[in-house]
Design an enzyme around this catalytic site. Structure first.
Site, PDB file in Angstrom:
ATOM      1  N   ASP A  90      95.105  -9.223  79.528  1.00 15.52           N
ATOM      2  CA  ASP A  90      95.452  -9.782  78.519  1.00 15.52           C
ATOM      3  C   ASP A  90      95.311 -11.115  78.259  1.00 15.52           C
ATOM      4  OD1 ASP A  90      96.621  -9.770  76.067  1.00 15.52           O
ATOM      5  OD2 ASP A  90      98.960  -9.185  76.682  1.00 15.52           O
ATOM      6  N   ASP A 271      97.703   0.421  76.548  1.00 15.23           N
ATOM      7  CA  ASP A 271      98.622   0.578  77.314  1.00 15.23           C
ATOM      8  C   ASP A 271      99.853  -0.130  76.767  1.00 15.23           C
ATOM      9  OD1 ASP A 271      99.940  -2.672  77.766  1.00 15.23           O
ATOM     10  OD2 ASP A 271      98.401  -2.968  76.236  1.00 15.23           O
ATOM     11  N   CYS A 309     103.914  19.411  86.703  1.00 13.37           N
ATOM     12  CA  CYS A 309     103.250  18.442  86.664  1.00 13.37           C
ATOM     13  C   CYS A 309     102.871  18.704  88.482  1.00 13.37           C
ATOM     14  CB  CYS A 309     104.258  17.637  86.929  1.00 13.37           C
ATOM     15  SG  CYS A 309     103.559  16.520  87.256  1.00 13.37           S
ATOM     16  N   CYS A 311     101.886  15.793  89.580  1.00 11.55           N
ATOM     17  CA  CYS A 311     101.587  14.623  90.366  1.00 11.55           C
ATOM     18  C   CYS A 311     101.375  14.790  91.462  1.00 11.55           C
ATOM     19  CB  CYS A 311     102.066  13.560  89.873  1.00 11.55           C
ATOM     20  SG  CYS A 311     103.876  13.778  90.400  1.00 11.55           S
ATOM     21  N   CYS A 314     106.055  15.383  91.743  1.00  9.43           N
ATOM     22  CA  CYS A 314     106.142  16.958  92.111  1.00  9.43           C
ATOM     23  C   CYS A 314     105.329  17.923  93.031  1.00  9.43           C
ATOM     24  CB  CYS A 314     105.651  17.365  90.759  1.00  9.43           C
ATOM     25  SG  CYS A 314     107.105  15.936  89.425  1.00  9.43           S
ATOM     26  N   HIS A 340     104.706   9.621  89.243  1.00  7.79           N
ATOM     27  CA  HIS A 340     104.761  10.707  88.653  1.00  7.79           C
ATOM     28  C   HIS A 340     104.941  10.470  86.854  1.00  7.79           C
ATOM     29  CE1 HIS A 340     106.826  14.200  86.531  1.00  7.79           C
ATOM     30  NE2 HIS A 340     107.562  13.094  85.727  1.00  7.79           N
TER      31      HIS A 340
END
Length: 376
Positions: A90, A271, A309, A311, A314, A340
């Site tokens: 940025d 973002d 999920c 991930c 999880c 997560h």
């Protein structure tokens, strides 16, 4: 940069962006690594566990900590952080504007006081690019004149005019610097301003798009005080003036709902700090909406926060354990919760892409909202 449209479903786009460091399938969500690090996570987490292809670092925060000087010694952000996929940086204009009450833009740039030590600094379009060259990011955002909403039409018009003039200076400077081999692989995006004024958004978009050497275009100055519907309407309007053959980036947005709504309107890149910030504050995103892990109902729950999920968190840990870690103020909680939430966002846009490729985005969107209504 190589850019290819893989499929369009309505206005929703599935594209591929290739930079010097990675191939990025869109729609894409970029985790925010403000000072060269996504809070609580390292490059192994980002690449091996989350499998991200691009993250965002902030020019303002790196600059004020001499980060660009350090990064240059190590060969840029990639060598410094050991994250070897793509970086977007940025411009720092938003932070110069928002983090202190002493920033002031003029026709040449932005004068601001450091929020760290009170020292004074001055960003110009050329200065910002010099910092980003040192960081060696794959995609560089130019300096723009951001205005908080609501604002007068006169102030928004001035923002549009300044942003255009700064964009002309930036692309001229970049084209000169590209003659030096070390800058040849860095790409540059312009930022469309105009608040919630359709006429000014059109003027800003058409003016910037006329500067054809830009590699992509972003929509800035939204999610800064206006309603969600106003934001969606402006995105819908603005994308109609943006090139179809270049990436479209909506800056600083937002909730899972915001992502779905704006993917539908033709946005490729997003973002936001929300996944990691909310994780640290106890809010986890799931297939069925948000979960407040602080709630006592999770104290003895021996199952994942989100049964759908896949991930890292999880698959290995229960909601009860996360509740315990949060209450105990254990640092481990921040890592597991951030893993997560970022996984949720990345998986959301990945599934949106699959739906677009199969011309089933409207079905995907309907299912996304249905799950949330069931949980409420």
């Amino acid at each position: 940069m190589e850019f290819k449209i893989d499929n369009i479903d309505g206005n929703a786009r599935a594209c591929t962006i290739k930079t010097a460091h990675s191939s990025i399938c869109t729609p894409i969500f970029m985790p925010v690594g403000t000072a060269g690090s996504v809070k609580g996570l390292d490059s192994v987490d980002m690449m091996d566990i989350l499998k991200t292809k691009i993250i965002l670092a902030n020019t303002y925060h790196m600059y004020l900590r001499d980060g660009e000087k350090k990064a240059k010694i190590f060969g840029g952000l990639h060598g410094f952080t050991k994250y070897t996929n793509s970086f977007l940086t940025d411009s720092g204009g938003f932070q110069a504007f928002s983090l202190n009450s002493h920033s002031k833009a003029d026709d040449n740039g932005i004068n601001f006081k450091s929020h760290i030590d009170g020292s004074m600094h001055y960003f110009t379009p050329e200065k910002v690019l010099d910092i980003e060259y040192a960081l060696n990011s794959d995609i560089m955002m130019i300096l723009d004149d951001l205005v908080a909403l609501p604002a007068t039409k006169e102030r928004i018009k001035l923002s549009v005019e300044r942003t255009y003039e700064w964009a002309k200076r930036a692309i001229k400077y970049h084209n000169i610097m590209k003659q030096k081999e070390e800058n040849a692989k860095q790409n540059i995006f312009a930022i469309i301003q105009g608040g919630t004024d359709k006429q000014l958004r059109k003027i800003s978009a058409l003016g910037l798009v006329s500067l054809e050497d830009y590699d992509g275009y972003a929509i800035g100055g939204l999610s800064v005080g206006e309603s969600n519907q106003e934001m969606y309407d402006m995105v819908d309007w603005t994308t109609s003036f943006m090139p179809k053959n270049k990436p479209r980036y909506l800056m600083g947005v937002g909730t899972p709902e915001d992502l779905i709504e704006n993917i539908e309107r033709g946005i490729d890149m997003f973002d936001c700090v929300m996944p990691t910030r909310n994780a640290r504050n106890g809010t986890l995103f799931t297939s069925f909406g948000k979960v407040n892990i602080k709630s006592a109902k999770y104290k003895f729950l021996d199952e994942p926060v989100d049964k759908e999920c896949h991930c890292y968190t999880c698959q290995k840990y229960s909601a009860g354990y996360l509740h315990h870690l949060f209450k105990a103020k254990e640092i481990t909680y921040y890592r597991l919760a951030s893993l997560h939430n970022i996984h949720y966002y990345i998986n959301l846009v990945k599934n949106a892409r699959e739906a677009i490729l199969n011309n089933k985005f409207q079905e995907f969107k309907k299912n996304f909202y249905q799950k949330r209504s069931i949980s409420q």
